[in-house]
Design a protein around this motif. Structure first.
Motif, PDB file in Angstrom:
ATOM      1  N   GLY A   1       0.829  -1.164  -0.109  1.00  0.00           N
ATOM      2  CA  GLY A   1       0.048  -0.025   0.051  1.00  0.00           C
ATOM      3  C   GLY A   1       0.916   1.311   0.158  1.00  0.00           C
ATOM      4  O   GLY A   1       0.758   2.118  -0.685  1.00  0.00           O
ATOM      5  N   ALA A   2       1.732   1.346   1.074  1.00  0.00           N
ATOM      6  CA  ALA A   2       2.775   2.377   0.972  1.00  0.00           C
ATOM      7  C   ALA A   2       3.629   2.869  -0.225  1.00  0.00           C
ATOM      8  O   ALA A   2       3.624   3.667  -0.805  1.00  0.00           O
ATOM      9  CB  ALA A   2       3.652   2.053   2.027  1.00  0.00           C
ATOM     10  N   MET A   3       3.837   1.721  -0.822  1.00  0.00           N
ATOM     11  CA  MET A   3       4.806   1.567  -2.276  1.00  0.00           C
ATOM     12  C   MET A   3       3.840   2.127  -3.216  1.00  0.00           C
ATOM     13  O   MET A   3       4.215   3.048  -3.998  1.00  0.00           O
ATOM     14  CB  MET A   3       5.462   0.340  -2.522  1.00  0.00           C
ATOM     15  N   THR A   4       2.724   1.670  -3.270  1.00  0.00           N
ATOM     16  CA  THR A   4       1.716   2.207  -4.523  1.00  0.00           C
ATOM     17  C   THR A   4       1.658   3.508  -4.437  1.00  0.00           C
ATOM     18  O   THR A   4       1.781   4.102  -5.533  1.00  0.00           O
ATOM     19  CB  THR A   4       0.459   1.317  -4.293  1.00  0.00           C
ATOM     20  N   THR A   5       1.170   3.975  -3.344  1.00  0.00           N
ATOM     21  CA  THR A   5       0.807   5.425  -3.318  1.00  0.00           C
ATOM     22  C   THR A   5       1.898   6.447  -3.378  1.00  0.00           C
ATOM     23  O   THR A   5       1.815   7.501  -4.282  1.00  0.00           O
ATOM     24  CB  THR A   5       0.062   5.660  -1.849  1.00  0.00           C
ATOM     25  N   THR A   6       3.160   5.961  -2.864  1.00  0.00           N
ATOM     26  CA  THR A   6       4.536   6.710  -3.037  1.00  0.00           C
ATOM     27  C   THR A   6       4.538   6.830  -4.734  1.00  0.00           C
ATOM     28  O   THR A   6       4.989   7.845  -4.798  1.00  0.00           O
ATOM     29  CB  THR A   6       5.411   5.884  -2.431  1.00  0.00           C
ATOM     30  N   LEU A   7       4.823   5.542  -5.238  1.00  0.00           N
ATOM     31  CA  LEU A   7       5.179   5.751  -6.816  1.00  0.00           C
ATOM     32  C   LEU A   7       4.126   6.449  -7.441  1.00  0.00           C
ATOM     33  O   LEU A   7       4.493   7.224  -8.309  1.00  0.00           O
ATOM     34  CB  LEU A   7       5.278   4.333  -7.340  1.00  0.00           C
ATOM     35  N   LEU A   8       2.780   6.354  -7.115  1.00  0.00           N
ATOM     36  CA  LEU A   8       1.772   7.288  -7.897  1.00  0.00           C
ATOM     37  C   LEU A   8       1.901   8.735  -7.750  1.00  0.00           C
ATOM     38  O   LEU A   8       1.748   9.385  -8.787  1.00  0.00           O
ATOM     39  CB  LEU A   8       0.332   6.665  -7.526  1.00  0.00           C
ATOM     40  N   VAL A   9       2.412   8.897  -6.627  1.00  0.00           N
ATOM     41  CA  VAL A   9       2.315  10.250  -6.388  1.00  0.00           C
ATOM     42  C   VAL A   9       3.688  11.049  -6.952  1.00  0.00           C
ATOM     43  O   VAL A   9       3.814  12.058  -7.387  1.00  0.00           O
ATOM     44  CB  VAL A   9       1.979  10.704  -4.796  1.00  0.00           C
ATOM     45  N   LYS A  10       4.695  10.096  -6.675  1.00  0.00           N
ATOM     46  CA  LYS A  10       6.244  11.021  -7.000  1.00  0.00           C
ATOM     47  C   LYS A  10       6.442  10.430  -8.323  1.00  0.00           C
ATOM     48  O   LYS A  10       6.791  11.544  -9.176  1.00  0.00           O
ATOM     49  CB  LYS A  10       7.230   9.953  -6.209  1.00  0.00           C
ATOM     50  N   LEU A  11       5.940   9.429  -8.987  1.00  0.00           N
ATOM     51  CA  LEU A  11       6.271   9.250 -10.542  1.00  0.00           C
ATOM     52  C   LEU A  11       5.013   9.801 -11.409  1.00  0.00           C
ATOM     53  O   LEU A  11       5.360  10.345 -12.352  1.00  0.00           O
ATOM     54  CB  LEU A  11       6.632   7.845 -10.786  1.00  0.00           C
TER      55      LEU A  11
ATOM     56  N   PHE B   1      -6.476  -5.352   2.177  1.00  0.00           N
ATOM     57  CA  PHE B   1      -6.994  -4.017   1.844  1.00  0.00           C
ATOM     58  C   PHE B   1      -6.772  -3.000   3.051  1.00  0.00           C
ATOM     59  O   PHE B   1      -6.163  -1.916   2.746  1.00  0.00           O
ATOM     60  CB  PHE B   1      -8.346  -4.058   1.558  1.00  0.00           C
ATOM     61  N   PHE B   2      -7.148  -3.241   4.256  1.00  0.00           N
ATOM     62  CA  PHE B   2      -6.990  -2.120   5.084  1.00  0.00           C
ATOM     63  C   PHE B   2      -5.507  -1.984   5.609  1.00  0.00           C
ATOM     64  O   PHE B   2      -5.181  -0.843   6.041  1.00  0.00           O
ATOM     65  CB  PHE B   2      -8.099  -2.397   6.380  1.00  0.00           C
ATOM     66  N   ALA B   3      -4.896  -3.186   5.525  1.00  0.00           N
ATOM     67  CA  ALA B   3      -3.209  -3.130   5.809  1.00  0.00           C
ATOM     68  C   ALA B   3      -2.888  -2.093   4.780  1.00  0.00           C
ATOM     69  O   ALA B   3      -2.072  -1.077   5.019  1.00  0.00           O
ATOM     70  CB  ALA B   3      -2.600  -4.167   5.744  1.00  0.00           C
ATOM     71  N   GLY B   4      -3.295  -2.172   3.727  1.00  0.00           N
ATOM     72  CA  GLY B   4      -3.033  -1.299   2.495  1.00  0.00           C
ATOM     73  C   GLY B   4      -3.059   0.011   2.757  1.00  0.00           C
ATOM     74  O   GLY B   4      -2.395   0.825   2.477  1.00  0.00           O
ATOM     75  N   LEU B   5      -4.347   0.415   3.113  1.00  0.00           N
ATOM     76  CA  LEU B   5      -4.884   1.684   3.555  1.00  0.00           C
ATOM     77  C   LEU B   5      -3.782   2.375   4.619  1.00  0.00           C
ATOM     78  O   LEU B   5      -3.443   3.567   4.501  1.00  0.00           O
ATOM     79  CB  LEU B   5      -6.065   1.393   3.880  1.00  0.00           C
ATOM     80  N   ALA B   6      -3.703   1.471   5.560  1.00  0.00           N
ATOM     81  CA  ALA B   6      -2.754   1.901   6.714  1.00  0.00           C
ATOM     82  C   ALA B   6      -1.189   2.460   5.955  1.00  0.00           C
ATOM     83  O   ALA B   6      -0.628   3.404   6.482  1.00  0.00           O
ATOM     84  CB  ALA B   6      -2.714   0.888   7.824  1.00  0.00           C
ATOM     85  N   GLY B   7      -1.146   1.475   5.065  1.00  0.00           N
ATOM     86  CA  GLY B   7       0.326   1.613   4.515  1.00  0.00           C
ATOM     87  C   GLY B   7       0.368   3.003   3.744  1.00  0.00           C
ATOM     88  O   GLY B   7       1.394   3.858   3.645  1.00  0.00           O
ATOM     89  N   SER B   8      -0.564   3.299   3.088  1.00  0.00           N
ATOM     90  CA  SER B   8      -0.717   4.680   2.354  1.00  0.00           C
ATOM     91  C   SER B   8      -0.763   5.791   3.303  1.00  0.00           C
ATOM     92  O   SER B   8       0.200   6.645   2.956  1.00  0.00           O
ATOM     93  CB  SER B   8      -2.176   4.602   1.523  1.00  0.00           C
ATOM     94  N   PHE B   9      -1.289   5.659   4.256  1.00  0.00           N
ATOM     95  CA  PHE B   9      -1.514   6.692   5.254  1.00  0.00           C
ATOM     96  C   PHE B   9      -0.153   6.754   5.833  1.00  0.00           C
ATOM     97  O   PHE B   9       0.642   8.097   5.894  1.00  0.00           O
ATOM     98  CB  PHE B   9      -2.538   6.494   6.340  1.00  0.00           C
ATOM     99  N   TYR B  10       0.774   5.754   6.040  1.00  0.00           N
ATOM    100  CA  TYR B  10       1.924   5.645   6.762  1.00  0.00           C
ATOM    101  C   TYR B  10       2.841   6.509   5.780  1.00  0.00           C
ATOM    102  O   TYR B  10       3.602   7.454   6.414  1.00  0.00           O
ATOM    103  CB  TYR B  10       2.479   4.351   6.926  1.00  0.00           C
ATOM    104  N   ALA B  11       2.982   6.235   4.622  1.00  0.00           N
ATOM    105  CA  ALA B  11       3.931   6.852   3.635  1.00  0.00           C
ATOM    106  C   ALA B  11       3.841   8.129   3.679  1.00  0.00           C
ATOM    107  O   ALA B  11       5.036   8.962   3.727  1.00  0.00           O
ATOM    108  CB  ALA B  11       3.657   6.196   2.262  1.00  0.00           C
TER     109      ALA B  11
END
Lengths: 312, 278
Positions: A63-73, A213-223
């Motif tokens: 989750g964290a990696m997905t949102t990071t790449l979407l936002v940064k790249l 899904f919710f672990a991924g959501l937490a990861g998104s927020f974490y990033a």
């Protein structure tokens, strides 16, 4: 009725009290509690089928990696990429669940543990685009940038609180609905459940996907909160500590994982002043709580309540 | 037309042939007994018919349709439901909730549907609870409806198992040793229940049982299996007099004076048998 009032009071306190807190350290601890509650509650939903996943940190990392790449790249706005972190983790969990749910008990622990390590390994190996062992820095905060200033944690706390409440609401409703009752029945007797027509693998997979899904959501927020992610963060040890939150809080009620995550996030902080003895004291408290409250804090509370009812 | 038709069914485990070319057909409304010495392959036959195991050869037809190899949870939808030899229950649930889970197929249990606690969902839940209570009354354990299944006495546990199996509204019920380890009163109660299943619900029953008295009393026809093969079939009177059946159970007789049947009526002998039946 009293429990509804108590819940309303609790929500009001969660919303209003932080307004009076100016200490950024305290607010940071509260954000950490939000993250840990999200992880514990989502893993608990899977846990009521009798399955313990040690791969939750892996889904958080995805989750964290997905949102990071979407936002940064991809230069996506945070508010769009946030749910995609959760969706990505949920999608990955479908094949992973299909494979790992073929085995039971300790073998399931081992497969999920291996999955978590594979996720770390892959992200650590490919420096481009995953940042390798150094991780990825300077992940932009949510918009608007004026509000989400890394030095002021209050808006992050409210965002974390909302995400946590959504997670809790979904998991609570699911656990009380027919869906949840079937999950419990699978833990009680999966053979009998399948003999009356329950698609046991299907229900297990559904719980597995929701937890991911919710672990991924937490990861998104974490990033976006820490602005930095690395393979050194989403470790097997973190998955284990989520399990510890649930066990110490109590497996048998929805409040268990929440209480466990809150208490066990606070305790190390309370003993931070003891320096090198911090973890030693934490360990002693863990052992002590397991000896005195084998079915967790909520289990002890329930027994105490039952005794009071009987004696009155 | 037969409700259940088994043709040339064989199940091998490696070199062991547990069920060997067994054919049998069960008429609608029949109560069929399946007997045989320990290790004869009765439970394996049950497992194959109920979809828990896939057969090595042979065909199974239910109500005219081929159900060979259809997995258990799918077979339940077509009306074939089984119980287990060892008390399989949800021990931490109340009696009522055990039966409620049995109604799963009537529940409509989507994940998203559960998230919205709509009045329609709640009404549906209440309907299901009424239905569960009706089943609990039918099997005669309503006095214990709110007790935990784990705390029930043995006889009640076995009856509760049947009650759970009624949830999916079976047309064919496969009972694996329903009276194993029971005392006389409980055996009678269970046999009355088996008759009620047919009289009041129109359910066809196939039961594996070691308690010969119970089998002889309740079954219309009996099939006897030894070493995975069918060795006899017919009414209780015919099967109990059949020399191959008597030999299978008691071995060969040296003198022919003694009446071989009394041993087959013995409760104690048959109950001891059933405990380690595989």
């Amino acid at each position: 009725m009293t429990s509804r009032l108590a819940l309303a009071a609790l929500l009001a306190a969660l919303a209003l009290v932080p307004l009076g807190i100016s200490d950024q350290y305290v607010l940071h601890i509260m954000v950490m509690i939000c993250l840990n509650v999200m992880m514990a509650v989502s893993m608990w939903l899977l846990g009521i089928t009798g399955l313990i996943s040690f791969g939750q940190a892996g889904f958080m990392f995805i989750g964290a990696m997905t949102t990071t790449l979407l936002v940064k790249l991809g230069h996506w706005p945070f508010w769009v990429s946030l749910p995609f972190g959760a969706i990505a983790a949920g999608l990955v969990s479908i094949p992973v669940g299909r494979l790992s749910l073929r085995v039971k008990g300790v073998y399931f622990f081992l497969v999920t543990l291996a999955f978590g390590e594979v996720v770390r390994g892959v992200f650590a190996y490919f420096q481009d685009p995953f940042g390798g062992w150094y991780g990825i820095r300077d992940i932009p905060p949510p918009e608007p940038a004026k509000l989400f200033d890394t030095l002021h944690k209050l808006p992050f706390y409210y965002l974390g609180l909302v995400l946590t409440l959504i997670t809790c609401l979904v998991v609570y409703r699911a656990s009380r609905a027919w869906f949840g009752m079937i999950l419990w029945s699978i833990r009680e007797g999966d053979l009998l459940a399948s003999s009356v027509g329950v698609n046991v693998p299907g229900f297990k997979l559904a719980a597995f996907v929701v937890a991911a899904f919710f672990a991924g959501l937490a990861g998104s927020f974490y990033a976006h909160y820490f602005a930095y992610i690395s393979p050194l963060v989403f470790t097997f040890q973190y998955s284990v500590s989520i399990l510890v939150f649930i066990v110490v809080g109590g497996f048998n009620s929805f409040a268990g994982p929440i209480v466990g995550a809150v208490v066990l996030t606070l305790i190390p902080e309370l003993f931070r002043v003891t320096g090198k003895y911090q973890m030693l004291i934490f360990g002693l408290i863990l052992v002590g709580s397991m000896l005195t409250m084998p079915d967790g804090i909520m289990g002890a509370v329930q027994r105490w309540r039952a005794r009071r009812v009987r004696s009155s | 037309m037969a409700l259940l038709e088994v043709q040339g069914l064989t199940k091998r485990f490696g070199g062991l042939v547990a069920v060997n070319d067994v054919s049998l057909s069960v008429e609608p409304g029949e109560i069929r007994g399946l007997i045989g010495p320990n290790g004869a392959g009765k439970t394996t036959l049950f497992n194959v018919i109920s979809g828990a195991l896939k057969p090595s050869a042979g065909r199974i037809r239910f109500d005219g349709r081929d159900i060979t190899g259809v997995p258990m949870h799918a077979l339940v939808r077509r009306g074939v439901v089984r119980t287990f030899q060892h008390s399989q229950l949800f021990p931490g649930f109340t009696v009522l909730r055990n039966v409620l889970i049995g109604l799963h197929l009537h529940a409509g249990s989507g994940f998203l549907e559960g998230l919205v606690n709509s009045p329609a969902t709640r009404r549906r839940r209440e309907e299901l609870e009424d239905r569960a209570m009706e089943i609990v009354r039918f099997v005669g354990i309503s006095a214990r409806a709110h007790e935990l299944a784990a705390t029930l006495p043995h006889g009640y546990k076995r009856i509760l198992q049947v009650a759970v199996a009624l949830g999916p509204t079976p047309r064919l019920l496969l009972l694996d040793e329903p009276v194993a380890g029971m005392n006389h009163e409980d055996v009678d109660r269970m046999m009355d229940l088996v008759r009620d299943l047919r009289e009041k619900r129109g359910i066809t029953v196939v039961l594996v049982e070691h308690n010969m008295q119970a089998v002889m009393n309740v079954c219309d026809r009996i099939t006897c299996i030894q070493f995975g093969r069918k060795i006899a079939e017919g009414t209780p009177e015919v099967v109990s007099q059949d020399p191959t059946v008597i030999e299978a159970y008691l071995g060969t007789f040296d003198d022919d004076d003694g009446d071989p049947v009394p041993n087959m009526d013995s409760h104690d002998a048959s109950n001891v048998d059933s405990h380690d039946a595989a």
